[in-house]
Design a protein around this motif. Structure first.
Motif, PDB file in Angstrom:
ATOM      1  N   ARG A 103     -27.195  27.397  21.278  1.00  0.00           N
ATOM      2  CA  ARG A 103     -27.166  27.420  22.746  1.00  0.00           C
ATOM      3  C   ARG A 103     -27.996  26.292  23.359  1.00  0.00           C
ATOM      4  O   ARG A 103     -27.619  25.723  24.393  1.00  0.00           O
TER       5      ARG A 103
ATOM      6  N   GLU B 292     -31.573  34.814  21.257  1.00  0.00           N
ATOM      7  CA  GLU B 292     -30.165  34.423  21.299  1.00  0.00           C
ATOM      8  C   GLU B 292     -29.747  33.924  22.681  1.00  0.00           C
ATOM      9  O   GLU B 292     -29.033  32.910  22.780  1.00  0.00           O
ATOM     10  N   ASN B 293     -30.208  34.581  23.733  1.00  0.00           N
ATOM     11  CA  ASN B 293     -29.613  34.354  25.052  1.00  0.00           C
ATOM     12  C   ASN B 293     -30.510  33.697  26.095  1.00  0.00           C
ATOM     13  O   ASN B 293     -30.001  33.169  27.087  1.00  0.00           O
TER      14      ASN B 293
ATOM     15  N   LYS C 257     -27.562  31.572  16.942  1.00  0.00           N
ATOM     16  CA  LYS C 257     -26.859  31.474  18.220  1.00  0.00           C
ATOM     17  C   LYS C 257     -27.775  30.899  19.307  1.00  0.00           C
ATOM     18  O   LYS C 257     -27.328  30.138  20.180  1.00  0.00           O
ATOM     19  N   GLY C 258     -29.060  31.240  19.235  1.00  0.00           N
ATOM     20  CA  GLY C 258     -30.005  30.690  20.195  1.00  0.00           C
ATOM     21  C   GLY C 258     -30.178  29.194  20.032  1.00  0.00           C
ATOM     22  O   GLY C 258     -30.186  28.442  21.024  1.00  0.00           O
TER      23      GLY C 258
ATOM     24  N   ASP D  39     -32.419  39.539  21.191  1.00  0.00           N
ATOM     25  CA  ASP D  39     -31.594  39.291  22.375  1.00  0.00           C
ATOM     26  C   ASP D  39     -32.183  38.131  23.173  1.00  0.00           C
ATOM     27  O   ASP D  39     -31.458  37.255  23.657  1.00  0.00           O
TER      28      ASP D  39
ATOM     29  N   ARG E  72     -28.687  35.975  15.052  1.00  0.00           N
ATOM     30  CA  ARG E  72     -28.997  35.886  16.475  1.00  0.00           C
ATOM     31  C   ARG E  72     -29.863  34.660  16.780  1.00  0.00           C
ATOM     32  O   ARG E  72     -29.729  34.027  17.835  1.00  0.00           O
ATOM     33  N   GLN E  73     -30.730  34.294  15.853  1.00  0.00           N
ATOM     34  CA  GLN E  73     -31.517  33.072  16.035  1.00  0.00           C
ATOM     35  C   GLN E  73     -30.628  31.828  16.017  1.00  0.00           C
ATOM     36  O   GLN E  73     -30.831  30.899  16.809  1.00  0.00           O
TER      37      GLN E  73
END
Length: 322
Positions: free
Chosen positions: A252, A121-122, A248-249, A118, A245-246
């Motif tokens: 970002r 990703e965020n 998406k990070g 988390d 998830r990585q």
């Protein structure tokens, strides 16, 4: 002086003696200062033996005394870790193994539900994402060699599955798309030295070295091969969701998919490998050799536990400098 330089300055007999000292730390003193040196030595000697003698980073790695002492070190550590994980659990039956595996991997705290992913990703900065990729280098850059090392002596459908997995690692014949090259390309794109798996040794967390050494040892020592199969089985089951998830990070913080091909490749290919590995390698092995069940389970458990240690230290370390 780096740890590698310290190791290479020792004469073979001196190095063998140091390795025997490390074996005691690896077995009996997990929290002591010698444990990190033991993991560094195990890793460097394993990497040195992947290389041709004329390129070896540790010239004495193939000296008889060093080989024997490093095997004692490796087996001492692997046995201690195996006893630790098997001593605390009840084995599934062979008939229950597939269901047990799915439940275990899905629910394990090291999966994509771990707070680390988390964060990546965020919230993670580019530098924090870069540090995580750097830390995973010792295992990632050698994965193709790990698979290749398991192939000799295995036949039938299991050999075909291993070969298929290896061929994917080889980019299906395209040099530019071999997974090692995609990994090196991604490292260059995000600002990590492509020789970091050796030059960065003194920066690696001990938990990452442990994870790499699990695979390096179990893929080359045939007494540990069943554990290696279990480790790779767990890997194929848990990696895709974590990698998604990585990605998406990285998107970002401004990177594009073309710079992340190493990661995007593993989101899809590992899903197929998970089923093939279970059905074509693990189940036939258990049917023919039920005595392998404890070691295969130990491989799964060690991989999951080792990955959780990495996730925990990564979250703690990365967020401490946020």
């Amino acid at each position: 002086m780096t740890f590698l330089n310290q190791l290479t300055e020792l004469a073979p007999a001196e190095l063998a003696a140091r390795l025997d000292e490390f074996a005691v730390s690896a077995r009996d003193d997990r929290d002591g200062s010698g444990y990190l040196d033991a993991q560094r030595a195990l890793y460097l000697l394993s990497v040195a033996r992947w290389q041709p003698a004329w390129e070896s980073i540790v010239p004495s790695a193939d000296e008889t005394d060093v080989v024997v002492a490093s095997l004692r070190l490796s087996r001492s550590w692997h046995q201690a870790e195996t006893d630790r994980v098997l001593g605390a659990m009840e084995l599934p039956s062979i008939g229950e193994f597939g269901e047990w595996l799915d439940d275990r991997c899905r629910a394990h705290a090291s999966g994509p539900q771990h707070p680390l992913f988390d964060f990546l990703e965020n919230q993670a900065t580019e530098e924090q994402l870069r540090e995580f990729v750097f830390q995973e280098t010792p295992f990632d850059v050698h994965f193709g060699d790990l698979v290749a090392a398991l192939i000799p002596g295995v036949y039938g459908a299991a050999k075909l599955e291993l070969a298929h997995n290896f061929w994917d690692e080889m980019g299906n014949g395209d040099i530019a798309r071999t997974h090692r090259q995609l990994r090196l390309d991604m490292m260059s794109a995000v600002g990590i030295d492509t020789d970091a798996h050796v030059s960065g040794l003194d920066r690696f967390w001990v938990e990452e070295l442990e994870l790499a050494n699990m695979y390096l040892g179990s893929s080359t020592d045939r007494t540990l091969m069943a554990q290696g199969l279990g480790m790779l089985l767990a890997t194929e089951h848990v990696v895709p969701g974590r990698i998604d998830r990585q990605i998406k990070g990285w998107l970002r913080v401004g990177y594009g998919l073309e710079q992340l091909e190493y990661l995007t490749e593993h989101v899809t290919v590992d899903v197929a490998h998970a089923a093939g590995w279970l059905n074509e390698v693990i189940k036939p092995t258990l049917a023919a050799h039920p005595e392998c069940l404890p070691d295969i389970v130990a491989g799964v458990e060690r991989r999951l536990a080792g990955s959780l240690r990495v996730c925990d230290v990564a979250l703690k370390t990365l967020t401490s400098v946020a």
